[in-house]
Design a protein around this motif. Structure first.
Motif, PDB file in Angstrom:
ATOM      1  N   PHE A 193       0.800  -1.371  -0.043  1.00 12.06           N
ATOM      2  CA  PHE A 193      -0.041  -0.018  -0.008  1.00 12.06           C
ATOM      3  C   PHE A 193       1.029   1.879   0.293  1.00 12.06           C
ATOM      4  O   PHE A 193       1.851   1.385   0.825  1.00 12.06           O
ATOM      5  N   TYR A 194       0.345   1.939  -1.042  1.00 15.92           N
ATOM      6  CA  TYR A 194       1.560   3.450  -0.793  1.00 15.92           C
ATOM      7  C   TYR A 194       1.396   4.414   0.336  1.00 15.92           C
ATOM      8  O   TYR A 194       0.378   4.215   1.263  1.00 15.92           O
ATOM      9  N   GLY A 195       2.081   4.814   0.758  1.00 17.29           N
ATOM     10  CA  GLY A 195       2.742   5.600   1.443  1.00 17.29           C
ATOM     11  C   GLY A 195       2.799   7.265   1.343  1.00 17.29           C
ATOM     12  O   GLY A 195       3.091   7.659   0.280  1.00 17.29           O
ATOM     13  N   ARG A 196       2.201   8.198   2.039  1.00 17.76           N
ATOM     14  CA  ARG A 196       1.819   9.859   1.574  1.00 17.76           C
ATOM     15  C   ARG A 196       2.076  10.327   2.381  1.00 17.76           C
ATOM     16  O   ARG A 196       0.923  10.828   3.176  1.00 17.76           O
ATOM     17  N   ASN A 197       2.719  11.546   2.989  1.00 15.16           N
ATOM     18  CA  ASN A 197       3.575  11.912   4.284  1.00 15.16           C
ATOM     19  C   ASN A 197       3.479  12.964   4.235  1.00 15.16           C
ATOM     20  O   ASN A 197       3.961  13.160   2.915  1.00 15.16           O
ATOM     21  N   HIS A 198       2.888  14.212   4.814  1.00 12.45           N
ATOM     22  CA  HIS A 198       3.432  15.407   5.065  1.00 12.45           C
ATOM     23  C   HIS A 198       4.673  15.610   5.911  1.00 12.45           C
ATOM     24  O   HIS A 198       5.128  17.491   6.575  1.00 12.45           O
TER      25      HIS A 198
ATOM     26  N   CYS B 102      -3.984   9.284  -3.979  1.00 12.18           N
ATOM     27  CA  CYS B 102      -3.379  10.652  -3.476  1.00 12.18           C
ATOM     28  C   CYS B 102      -3.689  11.485  -5.123  1.00 12.18           C
ATOM     29  O   CYS B 102      -3.794  10.803  -5.857  1.00 12.18           O
TER      30      CYS B 102
ATOM     31  N   ASP C 257       0.616  14.514  13.765  1.00 19.66           N
ATOM     32  CA  ASP C 257       1.389  14.869  13.110  1.00 19.66           C
ATOM     33  C   ASP C 257       1.501  16.425  12.450  1.00 19.66           C
ATOM     34  O   ASP C 257       0.768  17.210  12.041  1.00 19.66           O
TER      35      ASP C 257
ATOM     36  N   PHE D 136      -1.906  18.080  10.274  1.00 21.98           N
ATOM     37  CA  PHE D 136      -2.321  17.981   9.164  1.00 21.98           C
ATOM     38  C   PHE D 136      -4.004  18.065   9.330  1.00 21.98           C
ATOM     39  O   PHE D 136      -4.141  17.579  10.387  1.00 21.98           O
TER      40      PHE D 136
ATOM     41  N   HIS E 163       0.177   3.925   9.094  1.00 19.73           N
ATOM     42  CA  HIS E 163      -1.187   4.537   8.002  1.00 19.73           C
ATOM     43  C   HIS E 163      -2.078   4.938   9.349  1.00 19.73           C
ATOM     44  O   HIS E 163      -3.588   5.447   7.996  1.00 19.73           O
TER      45      HIS E 163
ATOM     46  N   ARG F  62      -7.671   6.324  12.062  1.00 22.63           N
ATOM     47  CA  ARG F  62      -7.839   7.270  11.059  1.00 22.63           C
ATOM     48  C   ARG F  62      -9.076   7.665  10.095  1.00 22.63           C
ATOM     49  O   ARG F  62     -10.236   6.048  10.287  1.00 22.63           O
TER      50      ARG F  62
ATOM     51  N   GLY G  47      -7.597  10.900  -1.125  1.00 19.59           N
ATOM     52  CA  GLY G  47      -6.432  10.505  -0.668  1.00 19.59           C
ATOM     53  C   GLY G  47      -6.164  11.873   0.640  1.00 19.59           C
ATOM     54  O   GLY G  47      -6.451  11.467   1.830  1.00 19.59           O
TER      55      GLY G  47
ATOM     56  N   SER H 277      -8.833  11.584   3.948  1.00 19.55           N
ATOM     57  CA  SER H 277      -8.248  10.512   5.116  1.00 19.55           C
ATOM     58  C   SER H 277      -7.716  10.747   5.822  1.00 19.55           C
ATOM     59  O   SER H 277      -6.635  10.212   6.087  1.00 19.55           O
TER      60      SER H 277
ATOM     61  N   LYS I 174      -4.645  11.034   9.221  1.00 17.45           N
ATOM     62  CA  LYS I 174      -4.326   9.718   9.460  1.00 17.45           C
ATOM     63  C   LYS I 174      -4.089   9.984  10.863  1.00 17.45           C
ATOM     64  O   LYS I 174      -4.144  11.203  10.845  1.00 17.45           O
ATOM     65  N   TRP I 175      -3.866   9.467  12.088  1.00 15.18           N
ATOM     66  CA  TRP I 175      -3.184   9.098  13.365  1.00 15.18           C
ATOM     67  C   TRP I 175      -4.083  10.676  13.789  1.00 15.18           C
ATOM     68  O   TRP I 175      -3.895  11.773  14.550  1.00 15.18           O
TER      69      TRP I 175
ATOM     70  N   TYR J  60      -4.601  21.755  -1.483  1.00 14.58           N
ATOM     71  CA  TYR J  60      -4.881  20.287  -2.098  1.00 14.58           C
ATOM     72  C   TYR J  60      -6.377  21.174  -3.213  1.00 14.58           C
ATOM     73  O   TYR J  60      -7.398  20.744  -3.063  1.00 14.58           O
TER      74      TYR J  60
HETATM   75  N1  MTE Z   1      -3.046  12.768   6.924  1.00 10.14           N
HETATM   76  C1  MTE Z   1      -2.262  12.258   7.805  1.00 10.14           C
HETATM   77  N2  MTE Z   1      -2.139  13.053   9.351  1.00 10.14           N
HETATM   78  N3  MTE Z   1      -1.080  13.088   7.238  1.00 10.14           N
HETATM   79  C2  MTE Z   1      -0.996  13.457   6.452  1.00 10.14           C
HETATM   80  O1  MTE Z   1       0.500  13.264   6.016  1.00 10.14           O
HETATM   81  N4  MTE Z   1      -1.575  12.474   3.869  1.00 10.14           N
HETATM   82  C3  MTE Z   1      -2.783  12.487   3.242  1.00 10.14           C
HETATM   83  C4  MTE Z   1      -3.807  11.600   3.801  1.00 10.14           C
HETATM   84  N5  MTE Z   1      -3.882  11.604   5.278  1.00 10.14           N
HETATM   85  C5  MTE Z   1      -1.500  12.411   5.402  1.00 10.14           C
HETATM   86  C6  MTE Z   1      -2.714  12.063   6.213  1.00 10.14           C
HETATM   87  C7  MTE Z   1      -2.796  12.476   2.151  1.00 10.14           C
HETATM   88  S1  MTE Z   1      -2.680  13.454   0.220  1.00 10.14           S
HETATM   89  C8  MTE Z   1      -3.133  10.501   1.689  1.00 10.14           C
HETATM   90  S2  MTE Z   1      -3.124  10.537   0.235  1.00 10.14           S
HETATM   91  C9  MTE Z   1      -3.461   9.256   2.476  1.00 10.14           C
HETATM   92  O2  MTE Z   1      -3.038   9.983   3.387  1.00 10.14           O
HETATM   93  C10 MTE Z   1      -2.484   8.785   2.714  1.00 10.14           C
HETATM   94  O3  MTE Z   1      -2.868   7.305   2.813  1.00 10.14           O
HETATM   95  P1  MTE Z   1      -1.492   6.491   2.674  1.00 10.14           P
HETATM   96  O4  MTE Z   1      -0.440   6.719   3.411  1.00 10.14           O
HETATM   97  O5  MTE Z   1      -2.154   5.371   4.847  1.00 10.14           O
HETATM   98  O6  MTE Z   1      -1.674   5.456   1.362  1.00 10.14           O
END
Ligand code: MTE
Length: 361
Positions: A37-42, A87, A144, A155, A184, A189, A197, A200, A202-203, A222
């Motif tokens: 599964f891809y991962g996308r984080n800031h 994403c 985060d 975020f 994830h 989340r 994405g 959605s 996370k954390w 976005y």
């Molecule tokens: N949620 C938090 N708290 N921080 C993040 O950086 N990235 C978002 C989203 N939720 C993000 C986040 C983006 S841009 C996407 S595409 C998805 O999480 C990626 O989820 P995944 O890393 O579980 O694939």
């Protein structure tokens, strides 16, 4: 095993913050394994303590809530949804080929994956909190803190209340029947099927019912700016804020640069309609678009999933370009070229998929 328990052949664009996608050929299954599964984080991935963690629900509600993970699991019925996350920057690399997009992750076609998500329905939690009539948006805040914003911000995102109260939107604590991995979003989340994405979150720490969309940096970051806009000067209200996914397609096999014989070859790929639409047709061409064949297209497993397709194409010897284009159930079709959809942040590339191949005689 690579970092964050991912497969060794992940294409890691950045290790901190972790941004990685699987090779396209790894996405041929209906459900994506956790290691793929891809991962996308800031921001760096936080490791939260699930026992002291609490979720706050506040804003325009009659009964603000503070819930532990245990309370969430006990007080609300467990729901399970198979849903694709994509994403908004997926396939940015094709836009970059047309015109550079500095400072953004050059995603190939792998920033998309599908999982079984288990958790409480957000609608059930909002009902318990008692949404007041003026509520129009539901905002999420994660734990985060990202340096992308100035000053740094956690975020966050928001979705319209009508979407938030739909049964498919989850507060998920499990992914593919396993505890949600730290990468994830553990312990909890948001999962907003059909939306980009980025919504959605996370954390998850806090859910706020409100009359306006979130003013979080990432809510308006976005967005789709007009081509002439300067992304460094853009702010809230500039461009189109992204929500539902636009129809997408990718060729998964053959892979880029794979040596191929001329003659009949199976081409497989994936298409994703987004929102509550489905993909209704996929056309594929082996001669740069002079002739097309209709691919066999899988029905979606749920209204929230991608759809795989396959076609047998007769490849000429020498160089050619494979093309794929899709239609959705609203009869929307994809634009031919990335040039049509180029935008300064490189979001929502939904142009035809293209793969340059060279075949032996
Ligand atoms: N949620 C938090 N708290 N921080 C993040 O950086 N990235 C978002 C989203 N939720 C993000 C986040 C983006 S841009 C996407 S595409 C998805 O999480 C990626 O989820 P995944 O890393 O579980 O694939």
């Amino acid at each position: 095993m690579g970092i964050w328990n991912k497969r060794d052949d992940m294409i890691v664009h950045q290790s901190e913050p972790y941004n990685a996608e699987p090779p396209p050929g790894a996405l041929v299954d209906a459900v994506t394994p956790l290691d793929t599964f891809y991962g996308r984080n800031h921001a760096p991935i936080p490791r939260l303590d699930g026992t002291s963690w609490r979720l706050r629900v506040d804003g325009t509600v009659d009964r603000p809530l503070e819930l532990s993970l245990d309370e969430l699991r006990r007080r609300f019925p467990e729901r399970k949804v198979l849903a694709t996350l994509q994403c908004a920057g997926n396939r940015r690399a094709d836009l970059v080929e047309f015109r550079d997009i500095p400072g953004q992750v050059p995603w190939g076609p792998g920033a998309i994956s599908t999982a079984w998500w288990t958790g409480a329905s957000l609608a059930d939690v909002l009902t318990e909190a008692g949404l007041q009539a003026e509520t129009a948006h539901i905002a999420f805040i994660g734990a985060d803190v990202s340096q992308d914003a100035d000053p740094p911000q956690p975020f966050g995102a928001s979705i319209p209340a009508a979407k938030a109260t739909s049964s498919e939107v989850l507060l998920a604590w499990a992914m593919n029947d396993q505890a949600l991995p730290a990468a994830h979003g553990a312990p909890l989340r948001a999962v907003v099927p059909g939306y980009i994405g980025a919504r959605s979150v996370k954390w998850l720490q806090r859910i706020t019912a409100q009359t306006e969309p979130s003013d979080n940096y990432f809510q308006w970051e976005y967005s789709l700016l007009p081509p002439e806009a300067d992304p460094r000067k853009a702010g809230p209200g500039d461009g189109i804020t992204l929500g539902p996914v636009v129809i997408h397609i990718a060729i998964l096999r053959p892979g880029k640069g794979t040596p191929l014989p001329s003659g009949p070859t199976e081409v497989t790929g994936v298409a994703f309609a987004g929102d509550d639409r489905m993909v209704t047709r996929v056309d594929v061409s082996a001669d740069g678009g002079t002739t097309w064949v209709q691919a066999d297209l899988n029905a979606p497993d749920t209204p929230w999933t991608w759809q795989h397709w396959r076609a047998t194409l007769t490849l000429p010897s020498g160089e050619t370009e494979l093309l794929a284009r899709a239609w959705d159930s609203a009869a929307a079709v994809q634009p031919e070229s990335p040039a049509t959809v180029w935008n300064p942040k490189g979001y929502a590339n939904n142009a035809w998929a293209r793969l340059h191949v060279t075949c032996d005689r």
